[in-house]
Scaffold this motif. Structure first.
Motif, PDB file in Angstrom:
ATOM      1  N   TYR A 202      -8.332   5.210   5.627  1.00 15.81           N
ATOM      2  CA  TYR A 202      -7.048   5.796   5.247  1.00 15.81           C
ATOM      3  C   TYR A 202      -6.768   5.620   3.754  1.00 15.81           C
ATOM      4  N   ASP A 203      -7.112   4.461   3.202  1.00 16.78           N
ATOM      5  CA  ASP A 203      -6.879   4.252   1.774  1.00 16.78           C
ATOM      6  C   ASP A 203      -7.687   5.249   0.946  1.00 16.78           C
ATOM      7  N   HIS A 204      -8.921   5.479   1.393  1.00 20.81           N
ATOM      8  CA  HIS A 204      -9.774   6.452   0.700  1.00 20.81           C
ATOM      9  C   HIS A 204      -9.161   7.848   0.794  1.00 20.81           C
ATOM     10  N   GLU A 207      -6.387   8.147  -1.717  1.00 19.28           N
ATOM     11  CA  GLU A 207      -6.906   8.286  -3.078  1.00 19.28           C
ATOM     12  C   GLU A 207      -7.405   9.706  -3.340  1.00 19.28           C
ATOM     13  N   ARG A 218       0.754   6.061  -4.965  1.00 14.91           N
ATOM     14  CA  ARG A 218      -0.325   5.973  -3.963  1.00 14.91           C
ATOM     15  C   ARG A 218      -0.233   4.676  -3.188  1.00 14.91           C
ATOM     16  N   SER A 219       0.189   3.610  -3.855  1.00 17.69           N
ATOM     17  CA  SER A 219       0.361   2.332  -3.166  1.00 17.69           C
ATOM     18  C   SER A 219       1.451   2.424  -2.104  1.00 17.69           C
ATOM     19  N   LYS A 222       0.155   4.268   0.900  1.00 15.47           N
ATOM     20  CA  LYS A 222      -0.742   3.429   1.702  1.00 15.47           C
ATOM     21  C   LYS A 222       0.060   2.478   2.593  1.00 15.47           C
ATOM     22  N   HIS A 223       1.173   1.957   2.085  1.00 10.80           N
ATOM     23  CA  HIS A 223       2.023   1.091   2.894  1.00 10.80           C
ATOM     24  C   HIS A 223       2.593   1.862   4.091  1.00 10.80           C
ATOM     25  N   ARG A 226       0.046   2.282   6.708  1.00  9.13           N
ATOM     26  CA  ARG A 226      -0.033   1.041   7.500  1.00  9.13           C
ATOM     27  C   ARG A 226       1.077   1.014   8.557  1.00  9.13           C
TER      28      ARG A 226
END
Length: 357
Positions: A202-204, A207, A218-219, A222-223, A226
């Protein structure tokens, strides 16, 4: 005997026929057949030359059409019933978009200024961009029956376009849309990851899709990824979750698996909740975070009151317990007013005796 008449051959000069002396030297005299053959050959050559020029022009037009189609510059009126919407998983929240009515009024008054984008698949078309515009046209046609809304202006993309590029186009369109939430962007990243086998996680996916966004943004996305992953679709109004609240919930989830279990049990209690009720529930979950070591009180400052909150799983539902200095509070989905007073007193006394022991 009479005199014989003398007969003379009279030759008239043919003024139209040149004499041998009038034919230029080295030039053969041609008969009618030879002239006809020559004229036919010249006409055939001219026709072949014209046909070659037409073929060359058609080839040039065909190459230009292919170039424009690859660039997505071909626009046509596409029938609504020929458009499918299952190629890309949308980031839209469940339910009807409240802004559709405003868009419909605009289309009725001034028309559609920005065509949707589709990809041709056989005799049908897959929607690439413009879900709201397509929805508005479909509703207008259902409501009015007006033939002008039966077909929608659409830019036709080349077949087999890269999946990441298509999702990036959706992202870029949504980033300029007013009010798009971090929850919606996180859902889009999750959907893309499920379709793209070459994406590591998911992080990829975040990005790749949101490469044009800042690192901090983007951070945050990502949260929220999650958060959505931990709740596994139990959030009914993810588009309405404020950024600060979402980040606080994720920090609470980072405490361990038990925190995630607690949140999911809370979300399972009322599936028909409103967006406001869901946010209140998330705030309640955040408030249950265990308090760390007591901080030293500065001289002249007031001591911060310690509070501990926890939940106990019961057959009738979770029991929420809040303990503070001089106070114990118990909340459970049960009507205690119907219990006999003596039984309540005995239960409380047993509880206190257990604490003293």
């Amino acid at each position: 005997m009479g005199k014989k008449k003398r007969i003379f051959d009279i030759n008239f000069d043919d003024a139209d026929t040149p004499s041998d002396a009038a034919v230029p030297a080295g030039t053969e005299r041609r008969g009618p057949m030879a002239a006809a053959i020559t004229e036919n050959a010249e006409a055939l050559h001219e026709r072949q030359t014209a046909e070659a020029a037409i073929r060359q022009e058609n080839d040039a037009l065909a190459h230009e059409h292919v170039r424009m189609k690859k660039a997505g510059l071909i626009t046509d009126l596409v029938p609504l019933e020929a458009i499918r919407t299952d190629k890309l998983t949308r980031d839209r929240a469940p339910g009807r978009d409240v802004e559709i009515d405003e868009l419909k009024r605009s289309i009725q008054e001034i028309g559609l200024s920005n065509p949707i984008r589709v990809e041709q698949v056989g005799d049908a078309f897959e929607l690439i961009q413009g879900f709201r515009r397509f929805t508005a046209y479909r509703e207008l046609f259902e409501e009015t029956g007006d033939a002008q809304f039966a077909r929608i202006p659409a830019g036709i993309n080349a077949k087999g376009e890269n999946l990441l590029r298509l999702y990036r186009q959706m992202v870029d369109e949504n980033l300029v849309r007013r009010g798009v939430s971090f929850g919606e962007m996180a859902q889009l990243a999750i959907n893309y990851r499920k379709q793209a086998a070459d994406v590591e996680g998911y992080d990829h996916a975040v990005e790749l899709l949101f490469a044009s966004s800042g690192r901090q943004k983007r951070s945050y996305i990502k949260h929220f990824v999650r958060l959505l992953s931990a709740t596994d679709g139990r959030l009914a109004h993810v588009d309405a979750v404020p950024r600060a609240l979402g980040l606080a919930v994720v920090r609470r989830l980072d405490e361990g698996a038990e925190a995630q279990n607690v949140l999911n049990r809370m979300l399972a209690t009322d599936e028909e909740r409103t967006a406001e009720q869901e946010q209140a529930l998330l705030s309640e979950f955040v408030a249950e975070a265990p308090v760390g070591p007591k901080k030293k009180v500065k001289p002249g400052g007031a001591a911060r009151q310690a509070k501990t909150t926890f939940r106990l799983a019961r057959p009738e539902g979770d029991a929420k317990c809040t303990v503070a200095d001089g106070r114990i509070e118990l909340r459970l989905a049960q009507d205690f007013s119907g219990i006999e007073r003596k039984r309540l007193e005995a239960a409380v006394e047993a509880f206190l005796n257990t604490l003293e022991g």
